[in-house]
Design an enzyme around this catalytic site. Structure first.
Site, mmCIF file in Angstrom:
data_model
loop_
_atom_site.group_PDB
_atom_site.id
_atom_site.type_symbol
_atom_site.label_atom_id
_atom_site.label_comp_id
_atom_site.label_asym_id
_atom_site.label_seq_id
_atom_site.Cartn_x
_atom_site.Cartn_y
_atom_site.Cartn_z
ATOM 1 N N ASN A 1 0.862 -1.185 0.000
ATOM 2 C CA ASN A 1 0.000 0.000 0.000
ATOM 3 C C ASN A 1 0.893 1.228 0.000
ATOM 4 O O ASN A 1 1.461 1.592 1.027
ATOM 5 C CB ASN A 1 -0.892 -0.041 1.262
ATOM 6 C CG ASN A 1 -1.743 1.209 1.404
ATOM 7 O OD1 ASN A 1 -1.905 1.968 0.453
ATOM 8 N ND2 ASN A 1 -2.286 1.427 2.599
ATOM 9 N N TRP A 2 1.006 1.860 -1.166
ATOM 10 C CA TRP A 2 1.946 2.981 -1.301
ATOM 11 C C TRP A 2 1.439 4.255 -0.635
ATOM 12 O O TRP A 2 2.163 5.233 -0.530
ATOM 13 C CB TRP A 2 2.209 3.272 -2.780
ATOM 14 C CG TRP A 2 3.005 2.225 -3.492
ATOM 15 C CD1 TRP A 2 3.484 1.047 -2.972
ATOM 16 C CD2 TRP A 2 3.418 2.255 -4.864
ATOM 17 N NE1 TRP A 2 4.167 0.350 -3.927
ATOM 18 C CE2 TRP A 2 4.145 1.066 -5.101
ATOM 19 C CE3 TRP A 2 3.256 3.156 -5.911
ATOM 20 C CZ2 TRP A 2 4.697 0.771 -6.349
ATOM 21 C CZ3 TRP A 2 3.801 2.865 -7.153
ATOM 22 C CH2 TRP A 2 4.520 1.679 -7.365
ATOM 23 N N LYS A 3 0.181 4.271 -0.246
ATOM 24 C CA LYS A 3 -0.428 5.475 0.356
ATOM 25 C C LYS A 3 -0.106 6.699 -0.510
ATOM 26 O O LYS A 3 -0.179 6.620 -1.721
ATOM 27 C CB LYS A 3 0.062 5.648 1.795
ATOM 28 C CG LYS A 3 -0.109 4.368 2.619
ATOM 29 C CD LYS A 3 0.081 4.580 4.088
ATOM 30 C CE LYS A 3 -0.020 3.232 4.798
ATOM 31 N NZ LYS A 3 -0.051 3.345 6.230
ATOM 32 N N HIS B 1 -9.595 1.395 5.304
ATOM 33 C CA HIS B 1 -8.299 1.613 5.959
ATOM 34 C C HIS B 1 -8.479 2.621 7.095
ATOM 35 O O HIS B 1 -9.240 3.578 6.964
ATOM 36 C CB HIS B 1 -7.280 2.118 4.941
ATOM 37 C CG HIS B 1 -5.871 2.041 5.441
ATOM 38 N ND1 HIS B 1 -5.370 2.924 6.364
ATOM 39 C CD2 HIS B 1 -4.871 1.158 5.173
ATOM 40 C CE1 HIS B 1 -4.119 2.593 6.635
ATOM 41 N NE2 HIS B 1 -3.797 1.524 5.928
ATOM 42 N N GLU C 1 -6.723 4.955 8.042
ATOM 43 C CA GLU C 1 -6.405 6.347 7.680
ATOM 44 C C GLU C 1 -7.578 7.019 6.986
ATOM 45 O O GLU C 1 -7.736 8.233 7.052
ATOM 46 C CB GLU C 1 -5.134 6.374 6.812
ATOM 47 C CG GLU C 1 -3.896 6.095 7.662
ATOM 48 C CD GLU C 1 -2.718 5.518 6.900
ATOM 49 O OE1 GLU C 1 -2.754 5.474 5.664
ATOM 50 O OE2 GLU C 1 -1.753 5.092 7.571
ATOM 51 N N GLY D 1 2.077 2.724 10.689
ATOM 52 C CA GLY D 1 2.929 3.889 10.451
ATOM 53 C C GLY D 1 3.694 4.343 11.679
ATOM 54 O O GLY D 1 4.253 5.437 11.690
ATOM 55 N N SER E 1 3.270 -1.698 10.438
ATOM 56 C CA SER E 1 4.725 -1.660 10.649
ATOM 57 C C SER E 1 5.429 -2.981 10.342
ATOM 58 O O SER E 1 6.349 -3.390 11.055
ATOM 59 C CB SER E 1 5.043 -1.204 12.084
ATOM 60 O OG SER E 1 4.613 0.125 12.269
ATOM 61 N N GLY F 1 2.763 -0.923 4.360
ATOM 62 C CA GLY F 1 2.707 0.466 3.919
ATOM 63 C C GLY F 1 4.092 0.972 3.571
ATOM 64 O O GLY F 1 4.673 0.610 2.544
ATOM 65 N N GLU G 1 -5.510 -4.801 11.187
ATOM 66 C CA GLU G 1 -4.510 -3.754 11.349
ATOM 67 C C GLU G 1 -4.788 -2.958 12.611
ATOM 68 O O GLU G 1 -5.615 -2.040 12.598
ATOM 69 C CB GLU G 1 -4.566 -2.808 10.159
ATOM 70 C CG GLU G 1 -4.356 -3.494 8.836
ATOM 71 C CD GLU G 1 -3.787 -2.530 7.817
ATOM 72 O OE1 GLU G 1 -2.660 -2.758 7.389
ATOM 73 O OE2 GLU G 1 -4.461 -1.543 7.495
#
Ligand code: PGA
Length: 249
Positions: free
Chosen positions: A9-11, A92, A94, A173, A207, A228, A167
């Site tokens: 997941n490149w965000k 997600h 975020e 992160g 992480s 991530g 998650e």
């Protein structure tokens, strides 16, 4: 034996075409037969991914719940399907933090399924809940699953099209992952949950890097990982793939 699933997941970490192309290029020669790789770039680089010979599936990081109409700025499931995207991350933490509710997530899952996209549904508890122990954590996640999967039955194997990524919010992160043992405890609960069915896939995210990945993937109950930041560093990600491919599964 099932292949372990590795989701990148490149965000918004990858924010230039050059960076995106560099990673795509680095993935062209990979041929890890025992891994299922899913790369999730930001929207502007999705189409570009299709011009590389990737031994990977492509996923989007978000989707809207309507197919077409006057919805400025949204990307519909139909558009994703149209350009060859196979997976989409929904729920997600975020995005939840930006105001996405369980009800919106439920609508997005239904719309994506209706367009034959596969779903990566993210669930997980904040730290205050985990501090209350496993029971409180399980209850929290059960509530998320109940709301997010509301009205979705397994007709036409729909639930099998949904990968669940566990998650813990406090592990995303932060550089502080859950321990493999504790995450396994929660994941085992998923597998026995009434919301999932036999053969459902459950992954861990938060992480994950080349140093800790073995701890998670060594368990047969953990079907893969969602990565991530570490997936956006070409060398680190290659290391992760190499290590994962050597784990006996
Ligand atoms: P991270 O992100 O690996 O950077 O913690 C995980 C995620 O996208 O959920």
């Amino acid at each position: 034996m099932n292949k372990k699933i590795i989701i990148a997941n490149w965000k918004t970490y990858i924010n230039s075409r050059k960076q995106a192309e560099n990673i795509f290029k680095s993935l062209e020669n990979n041929n890890y037969k025992n891994l299922e790789l899913i790369i999730c770039p930001p929207f502007p680089y999705l189409l570009k991914a299709k011009s590389y010979k990737l031994k990977a599936k492509i996923g989007a990081q978000n989707v809207f719940y309507e197919q077409s109409g006057a919805y400025t700025g949204e990307v519909s499931p139909k558009m994703l399907k149209d350009i060859g995207v196979e997976y989409v991350i929904i729920g997600h933490s975020e995005r939840r933090a930006l105001g996405e509710t369980d009800e919106i997530i439920n609508k997005k899952i239904k719309a994506a399924l209706a367009n034959n996209l596969k779903i990566i549904l993210c669930v997980g508890e904040p730290l205050v809940i985990r501090k209350h122990g496993f029971k409180a954590t399980q209850k929290f996640i059960e509530n998320q699953l109940q709301k997010n999967l509301n009205g979705i039955s397994n007709a036409k194997n729909k639930l099998l099209k949904i990968l669940i990524a566990y998650e813990p919010v406090w592990a995303i992160g932060t550089g502080i992952s859950d321990t493999p043992e504790d995450s396994l405890e929660i994941i085992k609960f998923f597998l026995n949950s009434k919301f999932l069915i036999h053969n459902s896939m459950v992954l861990y995210g938060g992480s994950v890097n080349s140093k800790n990945i073995t701890g998670f993937l060594k368990y047969p109950e953990i079907d893969g990982v969602l990565i991530g930041e570490a997936s956006t560093n070409k060398e680190e990600f290659q290391k992760i793939l190499k290590i994962s491919s050597k784990i006996n599964h």
